[in-house]
Write an enzyme that holds these catalytic residues in place. Sequence first.
Site, PDB file in Angstrom:
ATOM      1  N   ASP A  35      23.100  19.628  11.422  1.00 42.59           N
ATOM      2  CA  ASP A  35      21.855  19.148  12.016  1.00 42.59           C
ATOM      3  C   ASP A  35      22.007  18.835  13.505  1.00 42.59           C
ATOM      4  O   ASP A  35      21.243  18.051  14.063  1.00 42.59           O
ATOM      5  CB  ASP A  35      21.356  17.907  11.269  1.00 42.59           C
ATOM      6  N   HIS A 238      37.379  39.188  29.068  1.00 40.15           N
ATOM      7  CA  HIS A 238      36.535  38.070  28.641  1.00 40.15           C
ATOM      8  C   HIS A 238      37.364  36.986  27.955  1.00 40.15           C
ATOM      9  O   HIS A 238      36.989  36.456  26.904  1.00 40.15           O
ATOM     10  CB  HIS A 238      35.416  38.564  27.718  1.00 40.15           C
ATOM     11  N   ASP A 255      36.930  32.693  36.657  1.00 41.20           N
ATOM     12  CA  ASP A 255      35.569  33.226  36.720  1.00 41.20           C
ATOM     13  C   ASP A 255      34.675  32.136  36.146  1.00 41.20           C
ATOM     14  O   ASP A 255      34.545  32.000  34.926  1.00 41.20           O
ATOM     15  CB  ASP A 255      35.485  34.524  35.910  1.00 41.20           C
ATOM     16  N   ASP A 266      27.721  33.125  40.167  1.00 37.10           N
ATOM     17  CA  ASP A 266      28.740  33.850  39.395  1.00 37.10           C
ATOM     18  C   ASP A 266      29.875  34.202  40.352  1.00 37.10           C
ATOM     19  O   ASP A 266      29.747  35.121  41.155  1.00 37.10           O
ATOM     20  CB  ASP A 266      28.129  35.113  38.786  1.00 37.10           C
ATOM     21  N   HIS A 345      35.760  47.896  34.492  1.00 36.28           N
ATOM     22  CA  HIS A 345      34.375  47.417  34.512  1.00 36.28           C
ATOM     23  C   HIS A 345      33.629  47.882  35.764  1.00 36.28           C
ATOM     24  O   HIS A 345      34.214  48.383  36.725  1.00 36.28           O
ATOM     25  CB  HIS A 345      34.309  45.894  34.382  1.00 36.28           C
ATOM     26  N   HIS A 349      26.557  43.345  39.010  1.00 37.57           N
ATOM     27  CA  HIS A 349      25.334  43.272  38.209  1.00 37.57           C
ATOM     28  C   HIS A 349      24.308  42.399  38.920  1.00 37.57           C
ATOM     29  O   HIS A 349      24.639  41.591  39.788  1.00 37.57           O
ATOM     30  CB  HIS A 349      25.635  42.695  36.818  1.00 37.57           C
ATOM     31  N   HIS A 356      23.683  37.572  34.098  1.00 27.56           N
ATOM     32  CA  HIS A 356      23.501  39.024  34.077  1.00 27.56           C
ATOM     33  C   HIS A 356      22.001  39.255  33.964  1.00 27.56           C
ATOM     34  O   HIS A 356      21.470  39.451  32.868  1.00 27.56           O
ATOM     35  CB  HIS A 356      24.242  39.663  32.898  1.00 27.56           C
ATOM     36  N   GLU A 380      32.290  42.630  42.281  1.00 22.51           N
ATOM     37  CA  GLU A 380      33.468  42.077  41.618  1.00 22.51           C
ATOM     38  C   GLU A 380      34.495  43.139  41.242  1.00 22.51           C
ATOM     39  O   GLU A 380      34.737  43.385  40.051  1.00 22.51           O
ATOM     40  CB  GLU A 380      33.050  41.291  40.373  1.00 22.51           C
ATOM     41  N   TYR A 384      43.870  45.437  36.853  1.00 25.44           N
ATOM     42  CA  TYR A 384      44.472  44.710  35.741  1.00 25.44           C
ATOM     43  C   TYR A 384      45.681  45.490  35.212  1.00 25.44           C
ATOM     44  O   TYR A 384      45.542  46.633  34.767  1.00 25.44           O
ATOM     45  CB  TYR A 384      43.436  44.520  34.622  1.00 25.44           C
ATOM     46  N   ARG A 402      40.740  39.739  40.026  1.00 28.67           N
ATOM     47  CA  ARG A 402      39.320  40.024  40.254  1.00 28.67           C
ATOM     48  C   ARG A 402      38.822  39.089  41.347  1.00 28.67           C
ATOM     49  O   ARG A 402      39.207  37.903  41.376  1.00 28.67           O
ATOM     50  CB  ARG A 402      38.502  39.848  38.971  1.00 28.67           C
ATOM     51  N   GLU A 404      35.074  38.043  43.097  1.00 31.21           N
ATOM     52  CA  GLU A 404      33.633  38.218  42.875  1.00 31.21           C
ATOM     53  C   GLU A 404      32.825  37.302  43.780  1.00 31.21           C
ATOM     54  O   GLU A 404      33.086  36.107  43.868  1.00 31.21           O
ATOM     55  CB  GLU A 404      33.290  37.919  41.412  1.00 31.21           C
TER      56      GLU A 404
END
Length: 435
Positions: A35, A238, A255, A266, A345, A349, A356, A380, A384, A402, A404
């Site tokens: 709940d 991710h 990130d 972002d 990637h 975006h 996004h 970005e 890797y 990365r 960004e």
Amino acid sequence: MNETHFYTRRQNLLERMEEGVAIIAAAPHALRSNDTEYPYRQNSDFYYLCGLNESNAALVLIKTGMETKTLLYVEAYDAEHALWNGAKTGLDEARKRFRVDEVRDIADYPEEIKELLREHVNLFIDLFDESPFLAQAKSAAKELRETRGVKRHIRSIRDVTHLIRTLRLIKQPEEIETIRKAVAITARAHHEAMRQCRAGMREYQLQAAMHYVFLNSGAASEAYGAIVAGGNNANTLHYVDNRDELREGELVLIDAACEWELYASDITRTFPINGKFTAPQREVYEKVLDVQMRVIEAIRPGVKRDWLQKFSEELLCDALIDLGIVNGNRDALIEAKAHKKYAPHGIGHWMGLDVHDPCPYVDVAGESLAFEAGMVMTIEPGLYFRADDESVPERYRGIGIRIEDDILVTQSGHENLSGMIAKTVADIEAACNQQ
């Protein structure tokens, strides 16, 4: 933002609609367990059109010839609800606050929707939204179709989100200022993470340091689940566990960003845990940074996003060749997608009310959209190299980088909204070693 901004957006949507009825529903509360519920987050399309951050509400836009009508359905004041969960806006306050033709009780919506749809041929809704308000509208449309004496009825149920999200693509000045606020808070959080980072800390401790800055600055939440990835964890795109120990001599990729009044930022930065890049880390880092800077520099009105993606892949493939990761002719390597193993990637975006932003990337003919002033896009690039990848020279294994930033397209070119966040090797090392 004031009500004038939301009123203008509703009028813009009505201008683009064909005759008919559009219904946009507020997001429901999301159950966390048993709940208890997750903190409430409004449907971005609904918020874009009216600025109401409450559940159990619906916006109805009606267009008949040159005539239009706007109805906002909200919850009436409920003393029991106010006792336990706080008072909602209510009917009287909504009538004062919103420039709509009528404010009505959401409890009356199920009975009134049939009459609202009568004599209209088009119903505009989010075709993939499972809101009960939209289900009731479709049921009413079906009933009208089967009712004798109704000369005109809904013959077409159409997607309203494409119309709304096309409007959302070009940010207005008030939206840009809201994004600036989110970015400014996020900048402080990244610099605090650089300042606090030490070997032996846990990834979640850096996340906590950033989250403190977000909340202490008045931001309601993170814009998305933070990634704090030490060492080889950065090579899981991710990665969100954020539980491991930060180790001497490795990098950490963060990130993470906040949202302000539902508008996102972002940002990604990668920096040495001990405050000093090793030679191999610096080699890879400066390659990624060079790609990012060159891609950003290319952004201006008229440039197409698919060209920008192609340009970024060429630059990343050149970087991989220079590092000795891949060998051969660049065009042949790209054709074979050899670079995708290490740069999997896209270059970026849209960003806005959603991190996004689900705005269109192509026009009605399926052609890539050209940049226009007011668009906001992340840039970005990343490289890797997994620790267990023996195709990579040993000195680079375990490095994931990365970088960004959030880029605003302007009339004359572009503006890096997050340009104040340390990014060069010298600036990052200085930020990491600040006491």
